[in-house]
Design an enzyme around this catalytic site. Sequence first.
Site, PDB file in Angstrom:
ATOM      1  N   GLY A  21       0.910  -1.443  -0.227  1.00  0.00           N
ATOM      2  CA  GLY A  21       0.040   0.320   0.183  1.00  0.00           C
ATOM      3  C   GLY A  21       0.890   1.390  -0.073  1.00  0.00           C
ATOM      4  O   GLY A  21       0.279   1.785   1.180  1.00  0.00           O
ATOM      5  N   GLY A  27       1.011   5.117   3.548  1.00  0.00           N
ATOM      6  CA  GLY A  27       2.324   3.992   2.683  1.00  0.00           C
ATOM      7  C   GLY A  27       3.527   4.546   2.454  1.00  0.00           C
ATOM      8  O   GLY A  27       4.551   4.439   2.507  1.00  0.00           O
ATOM      9  N   TYR A 164     -14.329  -3.080   9.583  1.00  0.00           N
ATOM     10  CA  TYR A 164     -13.667  -2.552   9.449  1.00  0.00           C
ATOM     11  C   TYR A 164     -12.747  -2.906  10.823  1.00  0.00           C
ATOM     12  O   TYR A 164     -10.880  -2.910  11.323  1.00  0.00           O
ATOM     13  CB  TYR A 164     -13.418  -1.741   9.102  1.00  0.00           C
ATOM     14  CG  TYR A 164     -12.343  -0.795   8.860  1.00  0.00           C
ATOM     15  CD1 TYR A 164     -12.427   0.609  10.128  1.00  0.00           C
ATOM     16  CD2 TYR A 164     -11.313  -0.314   8.175  1.00  0.00           C
ATOM     17  CE1 TYR A 164     -11.233   1.083  10.307  1.00  0.00           C
ATOM     18  CE2 TYR A 164      -9.574  -0.243   8.792  1.00  0.00           C
ATOM     19  CZ  TYR A 164      -9.966   0.819   9.390  1.00  0.00           C
ATOM     20  OH  TYR A 164      -8.442   1.574   9.663  1.00  0.00           O
TER      21      TYR A 164
HETATM   22  N1  LIG Z   1      -6.753   7.168   7.043  1.00  0.00           N
HETATM   23  C1  LIG Z   1      -7.339   7.023   8.296  1.00  0.00           C
HETATM   24  O1  LIG Z   1      -7.483   7.590   8.838  1.00  0.00           O
HETATM   25  C2  LIG Z   1      -6.557   5.719   8.665  1.00  0.00           C
HETATM   26  C3  LIG Z   1      -6.129   5.199   8.549  1.00  0.00           C
HETATM   27  N2  LIG Z   1      -5.265   3.485   9.022  1.00  0.00           N
HETATM   28  C4  LIG Z   1      -5.045   2.542   7.904  1.00  0.00           C
HETATM   29  O2  LIG Z   1      -3.627   3.024   7.517  1.00  0.00           O
HETATM   30  C5  LIG Z   1      -3.725   2.532   6.872  1.00  0.00           C
HETATM   31  C6  LIG Z   1      -2.788   2.953   5.235  1.00  0.00           C
HETATM   32  O3  LIG Z   1      -4.852   3.846   4.768  1.00  0.00           O
HETATM   33  P1  LIG Z   1      -4.355   5.025   4.149  1.00  0.00           P
HETATM   34  O4  LIG Z   1      -2.714   4.715   3.804  1.00  0.00           O
HETATM   35  O5  LIG Z   1      -5.163   5.913   4.993  1.00  0.00           O
HETATM   36  O6  LIG Z   1      -5.196   4.682   3.168  1.00  0.00           O
HETATM   37  P2  LIG Z   1      -4.779   5.176   1.146  1.00  0.00           P
HETATM   38  O7  LIG Z   1      -6.520   4.580   0.916  1.00  0.00           O
HETATM   39  O8  LIG Z   1      -4.718   6.564   1.218  1.00  0.00           O
HETATM   40  O9  LIG Z   1      -3.680   4.692   0.926  1.00  0.00           O
HETATM   41  C7  LIG Z   1      -4.326   2.723   0.948  1.00  0.00           C
HETATM   42  C8  LIG Z   1      -2.934   2.590  -0.142  1.00  0.00           C
HETATM   43  O10 LIG Z   1      -3.167   0.910   0.065  1.00  0.00           O
HETATM   44  C9  LIG Z   1      -2.899   0.660  -1.112  1.00  0.00           C
HETATM   45  N3  LIG Z   1      -4.342  -1.075  -1.186  1.00  0.00           N
HETATM   46  C10 LIG Z   1      -6.375  -0.667  -0.913  1.00  0.00           C
HETATM   47  N4  LIG Z   1      -6.411  -1.509  -1.320  1.00  0.00           N
HETATM   48  C11 LIG Z   1      -5.034  -2.220  -2.152  1.00  0.00           C
HETATM   49  C12 LIG Z   1      -4.894  -3.860  -2.763  1.00  0.00           C
HETATM   50  N5  LIG Z   1      -6.438  -4.625  -3.078  1.00  0.00           N
HETATM   51  N6  LIG Z   1      -4.116  -4.740  -2.869  1.00  0.00           N
HETATM   52  C13 LIG Z   1      -2.907  -3.952  -2.866  1.00  0.00           C
HETATM   53  N7  LIG Z   1      -2.708  -2.402  -2.496  1.00  0.00           N
HETATM   54  C14 LIG Z   1      -3.903  -2.363  -2.098  1.00  0.00           C
HETATM   55  C15 LIG Z   1      -3.312   1.713  -1.755  1.00  0.00           C
HETATM   56  O11 LIG Z   1      -3.141   1.331  -3.520  1.00  0.00           O
HETATM   57  P3  LIG Z   1      -3.401   1.002  -4.609  1.00  0.00           P
HETATM   58  O12 LIG Z   1      -5.190   1.412  -4.421  1.00  0.00           O
HETATM   59  O13 LIG Z   1      -2.903   1.989  -5.345  1.00  0.00           O
HETATM   60  O14 LIG Z   1      -4.160  -0.373  -4.481  1.00  0.00           O
HETATM   61  C16 LIG Z   1      -2.565   2.616  -1.516  1.00  0.00           C
HETATM   62  O15 LIG Z   1      -1.438   2.470  -1.541  1.00  0.00           O
HETATM   63  C17 LIG Z   1      -4.602   1.499   6.211  1.00  0.00           C
HETATM   64  O16 LIG Z   1      -4.533  -0.020   6.880  1.00  0.00           O
HETATM   65  C18 LIG Z   1      -5.829   2.324   7.509  1.00  0.00           C
HETATM   66  O17 LIG Z   1      -6.457   0.483   7.718  1.00  0.00           O
HETATM   67  C19 LIG Z   1      -5.769   3.175  10.186  1.00  0.00           C
HETATM   68  C20 LIG Z   1      -6.593   4.128  10.649  1.00  0.00           C
HETATM   69  C21 LIG Z   1      -6.787   5.783   9.920  1.00  0.00           C
HETATM   70  C1  LIG Z   2     -12.348   5.408  11.216  1.00  0.00           C
HETATM   71  C2  LIG Z   2     -11.838   6.013  11.286  1.00  0.00           C
HETATM   72  O1  LIG Z   2     -12.042   7.073  11.111  1.00  0.00           O
HETATM   73  C3  LIG Z   2     -10.157   5.851  11.162  1.00  0.00           C
HETATM   74  N1  LIG Z   2     -10.355   5.605   9.830  1.00  0.00           N
HETATM   75  C4  LIG Z   2      -9.264   4.699  11.164  1.00  0.00           C
HETATM   76  O2  LIG Z   2      -9.196   3.440  10.722  1.00  0.00           O
HETATM   77  O3  LIG Z   2      -9.474   5.478  12.790  1.00  0.00           O
END
Ligand SMILES: NC(=O)C1=CN([C@@H]2O[C@H](COP(=O)(O)OP(=O)(O)OC[C@H]3O[C@@H](n4cnc5c(N)ncnc54)[C@H](OP(=O)(O)O)[C@@H]3O)[C@@H](O)[C@H]2O)C=CC1
Ligand SMILES: CC(=O)[C@H](N)C(=O)O
Length: 270
Positions: A21, A27, A164
């Site tokens: 990701g 990421g 989730y």
């Molecule tokens: N943003 C927030 O509020 C929060 C996020 N998180 C966690 O942080 C992590 C990163 O998320 P975040 O950066 O916020 O979200 P984004 O949606 O900005 O990034 C997600 C990343 O994961 C990749 N991805 C998604 N689906 C797939 C797939 N099926 N195969 C391969 N790669 C995939 C996307 O790339 P592509 O689409 O090119 O595949 C992208 O690079 C996640 O695990 C999320 O649950 C935790 C708490 C809060």
């Molecule tokens: C639920 C949220 O708003 C947040 N993206 C998280 O993953 O904590």
Amino acid sequence: MVLNCYENDYEHMNTYALITGASQGLGKYLAVELAKRKYNLLLVARSVQALEAVKKEIVRTHNITLTILVLDLSAIDASTKLRDFCVTESLEISVLVNNAGFGLWGSFERLSMVDQQNMINLNISTLTSLTYHILPFLIKNKRSYILQIASTAAYQPVPSLAVYAASKAYVLSLSRSLHHELKSKGVRVTCLCPGPMETGFSDRAGMQALAHLTEKYNMNPEIVAQKAIKEMFSGKIEVVPGVMNKIQRFGDWLFPKYMTERIAANLYKK
Ligand SMILES: NC(=O)C1=CN([C@@H]2O[C@H](COP(=O)(O)OP(=O)(O)OC[C@H]3O[C@@H](n4cnc5c(N)ncnc54)[C@H](OP(=O)(O)O)[C@@H]3O)[C@@H](O)[C@H]2O)C=CC1
Ligand SMILES: CC(=O)[C@H](N)C(=O)O
């Protein structure tokens, strides 16, 4: 800037950090932090254009080898395909970052089960099987690291984000167990539990209607990444970045579950 880990110890030189990701969001910034510490990078995501853009940005500044791999990690065979790629390319991996993940906002019975199953496949199944299949690469090194990305949603059930939040509770539980199991093998496991961040997460989760809430508490993912990598190298088992997220974590511990669940249900009601 003093970078922790081993900038004076070149044991990890020529080894790779595998980051899932890494095409955007958290990421991408985790990749930058590891490039600063002279790790070669293997970045995995679905979007080739976005991966190419991240690669161009990083190699312009950092003298490392950066490989991208386009792969849908929600596919059941994704982790073995990724493992086979690492074997074929003879990559020495000393850091694994399981970051790829997404959320789905809505009531359990109205959300598509296919979409929810895909989320389980990515957030739980591939995270688990990739940890298993990459472990032999990590154990070969004197010191290796695994950074699992959970969420503050791991600390309590969140109605309207039911599957989730449950998936992130799984990630936290698995990470804490593996921290103890793998310590003797020189593999340090850290679990990051961030709260809302300014990334593409909300759009993908369909949470635009909650922008007033998430934007109020959003953290900068670059700051979160800097904290996460610093604590990973210090061997911390669990990392909660940001004061508001630490307060939420304390409240989830202090107050009765029924109370915190009702608060979450009202906050995230769709
Ligand atoms: N943003 C927030 O509020 C929060 C996020 N998180 C966690 O942080 C992590 C990163 O998320 P975040 O950066 O916020 O979200 P984004 O949606 O900005 O990034 C997600 C990343 O994961 C990749 N991805 C998604 N689906 C797939 C797939 N099926 N195969 C391969 N790669 C995939 C996307 O790339 P592509 O689409 O090119 O595949 C992208 O690079 C996640 O695990 C999320 O649950 C935790 C708490 C809060
Ligand atoms: C639920 C949220 O708003 C947040 N993206 C998280 O993953 O904590």
